[in-house]
Design an enzyme around this catalytic site. Structure first.
Site, PDB file in Angstrom:
ATOM      1  N   LYS A 140      12.284 -13.518 -17.806  1.00  0.00           N
ATOM      2  CA  LYS A 140      13.105 -13.955 -18.955  1.00  0.00           C
ATOM      3  C   LYS A 140      14.114 -15.016 -18.517  1.00  0.00           C
ATOM      4  O   LYS A 140      14.332 -16.010 -19.208  1.00  0.00           O
ATOM      5  CB  LYS A 140      13.827 -12.754 -19.576  1.00  0.00           C
ATOM      6  N   LYS A 167      -0.968  -8.371 -12.783  1.00  0.00           N
ATOM      7  CA  LYS A 167      -0.583  -7.817 -14.088  1.00  0.00           C
ATOM      8  C   LYS A 167      -1.485  -6.617 -14.421  1.00  0.00           C
ATOM      9  O   LYS A 167      -2.706  -6.761 -14.539  1.00  0.00           O
ATOM     10  CB  LYS A 167      -0.729  -8.909 -15.158  1.00  0.00           C
ATOM     11  N   LYS A 199       4.753 -13.618 -21.735  1.00  0.00           N
ATOM     12  CA  LYS A 199       5.066 -14.141 -23.074  1.00  0.00           C
ATOM     13  C   LYS A 199       6.376 -14.918 -23.103  1.00  0.00           C
ATOM     14  O   LYS A 199       6.529 -15.835 -23.913  1.00  0.00           O
ATOM     15  CB  LYS A 199       4.981 -13.063 -24.140  1.00  0.00           C
ATOM     16  N   GLY A 205       8.683  -6.647 -26.694  1.00  0.00           N
ATOM     17  CA  GLY A 205       7.862  -5.474 -26.995  1.00  0.00           C
ATOM     18  C   GLY A 205       8.530  -4.533 -27.971  1.00  0.00           C
ATOM     19  O   GLY A 205       7.965  -4.201 -29.015  1.00  0.00           O
ATOM     20  N   ASN A 206       9.761  -4.126 -27.683  1.00  0.00           N
ATOM     21  CA  ASN A 206      10.352  -3.072 -28.515  1.00  0.00           C
ATOM     22  C   ASN A 206      10.934  -3.607 -29.817  1.00  0.00           C
ATOM     23  O   ASN A 206      11.437  -2.842 -30.624  1.00  0.00           O
ATOM     24  CB  ASN A 206      11.375  -2.251 -27.728  1.00  0.00           C
TER      25      ASN A 206
END
Lengths: 322, 322
Positions: free
Chosen positions: A281, A132, A219, A12-13
């Site tokens: 992750k 989510k 993702k 995201g960042n």
């Protein structure tokens, strides 16, 4: 010898930071800075596939859908279309900024973005337990009304936030559509942008038709599956911390720079990694190694360029690098 | 012998009709009906590239951007991002519906969508005379305010509509990015969706960087250029009339089923074709023939399946078919 193939997942960042308002100027600047750090991978001869998150962008698209319906009675699009929209917008932006980064460095490579659907299993348990959170925060009356009119499911917000948010399932990705095209284009030297926002979630029904799933795929899990399915050698997750930690933010916090599969799995099972954040992750990295991938890396984008940095997971310890 | 390659441009109402409200159900149903008419081209052995308009969809995206800013202070995205968003959403939808149409007919072909940027010339005269109306209708105060804040240019609406609309340039497309990939994928038997909404308009600056153009490219001109650049044999524009007419809607109206290049050009120069409607379609067809294309067709989607129908433009008359 065939070049190494790497999948790099931009978090995201890498595209938009939490303290920013989301203008296109901010997104383009962040994206450029992130992509600058990938130049060394290209110089080292890697073939590259880029995936990316879409949290802030699809959040804004969902909010705009809500606002457009309220102000102008424009039909709202379902989640699959909103994700696909975000793949187009973000994919184009990454493609353009990457072309300019390559131009600046005098590197002659092409960039192409593939709109990517990802198949999930409609019997995935996530569909009966949507978790989510997406879109805007509603008050109770609004949430009840939307639940009635659209069949949306809501959960009360936590962490001192007052209100309700729509929840959708986050099923496990099981097959990447057009994976052969993605691999072939990357193997011909194109930088391929694919599986944006976890991919557009679809499922195959009894008639073998492709149906949209009102869901969001993680993702990192999607990127890991893509990396395995295209036979990537290495898988990179670029996020907002430089390393994997155990006992994170506790007095006995410890950086884990080199992890083997067994130890990482042990820490995962101990609950060392935050749900919805570092946990998927680590799962994504372990999935990749389990499927035969050589190396998974978790680090910040700007530390990637110096290979000393970042946490690396392999099947066995790489003793020579410790 | 190599298969024939055709580019088929789906017009606005192939995806969404003017009398519809724009729900995803309507769009998916229309798209399916349109794509059913392309099955015969596949059965005849054509390789296919599909392009599409995005008028209603990007119009809604622009309106939602306006509403999102007003209701929730979400930063508006520029036109290039909105077009790219629409390529993602529409491209995914066409891909999915096409997969299901092929499944229904037992045809084993793959479908893939490429996010497509198209290069324009920043010195195109269109940039000093913006004419393409986009987004919502504003009153004078709103228009003046937006002109001041965002630098947007407005024109007063015509035809009994009270208000002002933003206008953007509609420059001539000069080069399709990733055209080789589009051609190669189509030539390998994939149905390729590309150049949606006329492509994302970009230009190349003095440093050879790719810059976004706040513009909209005519989708028929973009599709024609793509057809020429990938060496297509045939170019189809699917629209809401079955034929090309001269003296359209006059007592002496005449259907033109077979036209050669010279006659079509003559009618074009006489002003027989409506600006912003049939005129760019004829120009697109003539461009394709001039660049070596064998056949341009303008017709309705549901008449395409019967090759007797529709208007055909070739360099010379096809006397045997008259």
């Amino acid at each position: 010898m065939e070049k190494k193939l790497a999948v790099v997942a931009l978090g995201g960042n890498a595209l938009l930071r939490g303290d920013q308002s989301g203008t296109i100027d901010e997104q383009e600047q962040n994206t450029t800075e992130t992509l600058e750090n990938l130049v060394f991978l290209i110089r080292e001869g890697y073939d590259l596939v880029i995936t990316h998150g879409n949290g802030p962008q699809v959040g804004n698209i969902l909010m705009r859908n809500d606002a457009g319906e309220q102000m102008y009675s424009i039909a709202q699009m379902p989640v699959d279309i909103c994700v696909a929209d975000s793949q187009g917008g973000i994919g184009y932006m990454i493609e353009r900024m990457f072309r300019n980064v390559l131009n600046k460095h005098g590197i002659n490579k092409n960039v192409v973005c593939i709109v990517t659907s990802i198949i999930v299993n409609i019997n995935d348990p996530a569909f009966s337990d949507p978790q989510k959170r997406i879109g805007k925060i509603y008050n109770k009356n609004e949430a009840d009304d939307l639940a009635l009119r659209k069949g949306w499911i809501f959960r009360e917000e936590i962490k001192n936030v007052n209100g309700y948010r729509r929840v959708v399932p986050s099923p496990v990705p099981i097959d990447i559509m057009n994976q052969k095209i993605i691999r072939d284009l990357a193997r011909k030297g194109n930088i391929v942008i694919a599986a944006g926002g976890g991919g557009v979630p679809v499922y195959i029904d009894d008639k073998k038709d492709v149906r949209p799933a009102e869901a969001v795929i993680d993702k990192d899990l999607a990127s890991s599956l893509l990396a395995s399915q295209i036979g990537a050698d290495e898988f990179y997750i670029l996020t907002d911390v430089p390393y994997i930690y155990i006992n994170y933010k506790k007095p006995n916090q410890e950086i884990k720079e080199f992890l083997n599969y067994a130890d990482a799995l042990k820490y995962l099972n101990e609950g060392q990694f935050a749900k919805g954040s570092m946990q998927p992750k680590i799962e994504a990295c372990l999935n990749f190694i389990k499927q035969g991938g050589k190396l998974s890396v978790i680090t910040e984008a700007f530390k990637l360029a110096d290979k000393k940095y970042g946490s690396k997971i392999t099947m066995e310890y790489e003793d020579d690098r410790r």
